[in-house]
Design a protein around this motif. Sequence first.
Motif, PDB file in Angstrom:
ATOM      1  N   PRO A  17     -86.395 -51.365  36.746  1.00  0.00           N
ATOM      2  CA  PRO A  17     -85.541 -52.258  37.553  1.00  0.00           C
ATOM      3  C   PRO A  17     -85.666 -53.724  37.145  1.00  0.00           C
ATOM      4  O   PRO A  17     -84.659 -54.452  37.131  1.00  0.00           O
ATOM      5  N   ILE A  18     -86.868 -54.163  36.803  1.00  0.00           N
ATOM      6  CA  ILE A  18     -87.081 -55.558  36.417  1.00  0.00           C
ATOM      7  C   ILE A  18     -86.342 -55.883  35.125  1.00  0.00           C
ATOM      8  O   ILE A  18     -85.656 -56.902  35.018  1.00  0.00           O
ATOM      9  N   VAL A  74     -82.463 -55.928  35.675  1.00  0.00           N
ATOM     10  CA  VAL A  74     -82.014 -57.151  36.343  1.00  0.00           C
ATOM     11  C   VAL A  74     -82.068 -58.335  35.374  1.00  0.00           C
ATOM     12  O   VAL A  74     -81.155 -59.166  35.335  1.00  0.00           O
ATOM     13  N   ALA A 112     -85.493 -61.695  37.633  1.00  0.00           N
ATOM     14  CA  ALA A 112     -86.441 -60.626  37.312  1.00  0.00           C
ATOM     15  C   ALA A 112     -87.702 -60.759  38.163  1.00  0.00           C
ATOM     16  O   ALA A 112     -88.263 -59.755  38.625  1.00  0.00           O
ATOM     17  N   THR A 169     -86.996 -59.509  41.598  1.00  0.00           N
ATOM     18  CA  THR A 169     -87.024 -58.042  41.566  1.00  0.00           C
ATOM     19  C   THR A 169     -88.455 -57.531  41.532  1.00  0.00           C
ATOM     20  O   THR A 169     -88.797 -56.545  42.204  1.00  0.00           O
ATOM     21  N   ILE A 192     -89.883 -57.521  44.930  1.00  0.00           N
ATOM     22  CA  ILE A 192     -89.449 -56.359  45.712  1.00  0.00           C
ATOM     23  C   ILE A 192     -90.240 -55.119  45.306  1.00  0.00           C
ATOM     24  O   ILE A 192     -90.685 -54.334  46.157  1.00  0.00           O
ATOM     25  N   VAL A 193     -90.441 -54.950  43.984  1.00  0.00           N
ATOM     26  CA  VAL A 193     -91.218 -53.815  43.486  1.00  0.00           C
ATOM     27  C   VAL A 193     -92.643 -53.865  44.029  1.00  0.00           C
ATOM     28  O   VAL A 193     -93.197 -52.834  44.469  1.00  0.00           O
TER      29      VAL A 193
END
Length: 400
Positions: free
Chosen positions: A161-162, A165, A181, A184, A187-188
């Motif tokens: 995901p990073i 993004v 990033a 993100t 959030i992770v």
Amino acid sequence: MERRTNPSGETPSLQQPISAGIIACVVGYTSSFAVVLTGLAAVGASPTQAASGLLALCAVQAVGTLWLSRRHRMPIMLAWSTPGAALLAGMATVDGGWSAAVGAFILVGVAYVITGLWPALGRLIAKIPAPIAQGMLAGVVFGLCVEPVRSLVDNPGAIVPIVLVWLVGVRLMPRWAVPAAFLTAGIVIGIDMIRRGEGIAGSDLLPSLALTSPTLSWEAVVSIALPLYLVTMASQNVPGVAIMKAIGYDVPWRDSIVTAGVTTIAGATGGAHSVNLAAISAALVAGPDAGPDKSRRWIAGQAVGWTYLVLAAASIAVAALVEVAPSGVIATIAGLALLGTLALAIESSMAQPKGREAAVVTFLVAASGITAWGVGSAAWAILAGLFVYAVLSWSPKGGR
């Protein structure tokens, strides 16, 4: 603050310079703080000491930026040395540990002061062949830039995901790609903390300095102080002055470099590795984004300074978040943040046919991570590059 009117009789807005300063500061911080924490940890800092270093850097940069921009009415911006932090990240703890590293940071600050007071030294540094300086920079950041690849294989659920993004950000809004990033990554990290049922203690979020008594060792001087001084002068201070001049500002060399040195010394015991003139981010506070009136863009420098102080207060909390991050997340952020630096360094080192061989040798030695007789790869890279450059440039007396 003095209010002036433009030729149409309107009072110029403060919104543009203030917003430009805030954006430049936030982008610079979120794009490279992970590199700073990684670098400080590599040379022996504990998590608490690394977090303190991040706070100290923000605080002393704020004071220096506020002083210079107001004194000279120019959008002069100080920043931490991201290439210098990347250099540290490729090192190992030297003899004497963290306290010796702090002593090396102070020595770097003293070297900046001497350089500011003795312009001939600055001109000498500027004469280091560009292929060697850029080859060393490329070599020291290379190791960090491959970390996202390794992390993607080891922990794809957190890293994919990073990277996605970041990639979308590069395509749509390059300036904000790394900050997006990082968001993100936050959030992770939060999802991972919830999954593990862990949290961060409130006391770990409060701003605090961890002061360290400095010492000096031969290894620290040669492996940390010398390469850190050279890479920062070649990739930050000298280009920073050139960028400002291209925009139309004649930056006062003595005041700026001496201030960078004094602030480095002031923050070193708190863990600050190097403060210098901003280079790329300088264009954000000195260019048209800061308003049409060049004489008022110094206000952007003031906005940078005050924003640094806010970020200083938040630095301990940011470092605490980093400390609980899943494996590979912070290394990925640091690697993505340095991809542009790596690309520019490689391009600059190969731009001219003369010196390419020396640049390649410098890159390989710096990227090797070797340590010989207590001296790290960055110092050996400089020596190897200069030797190859001298041999290949030599011609018999009177020859052409």
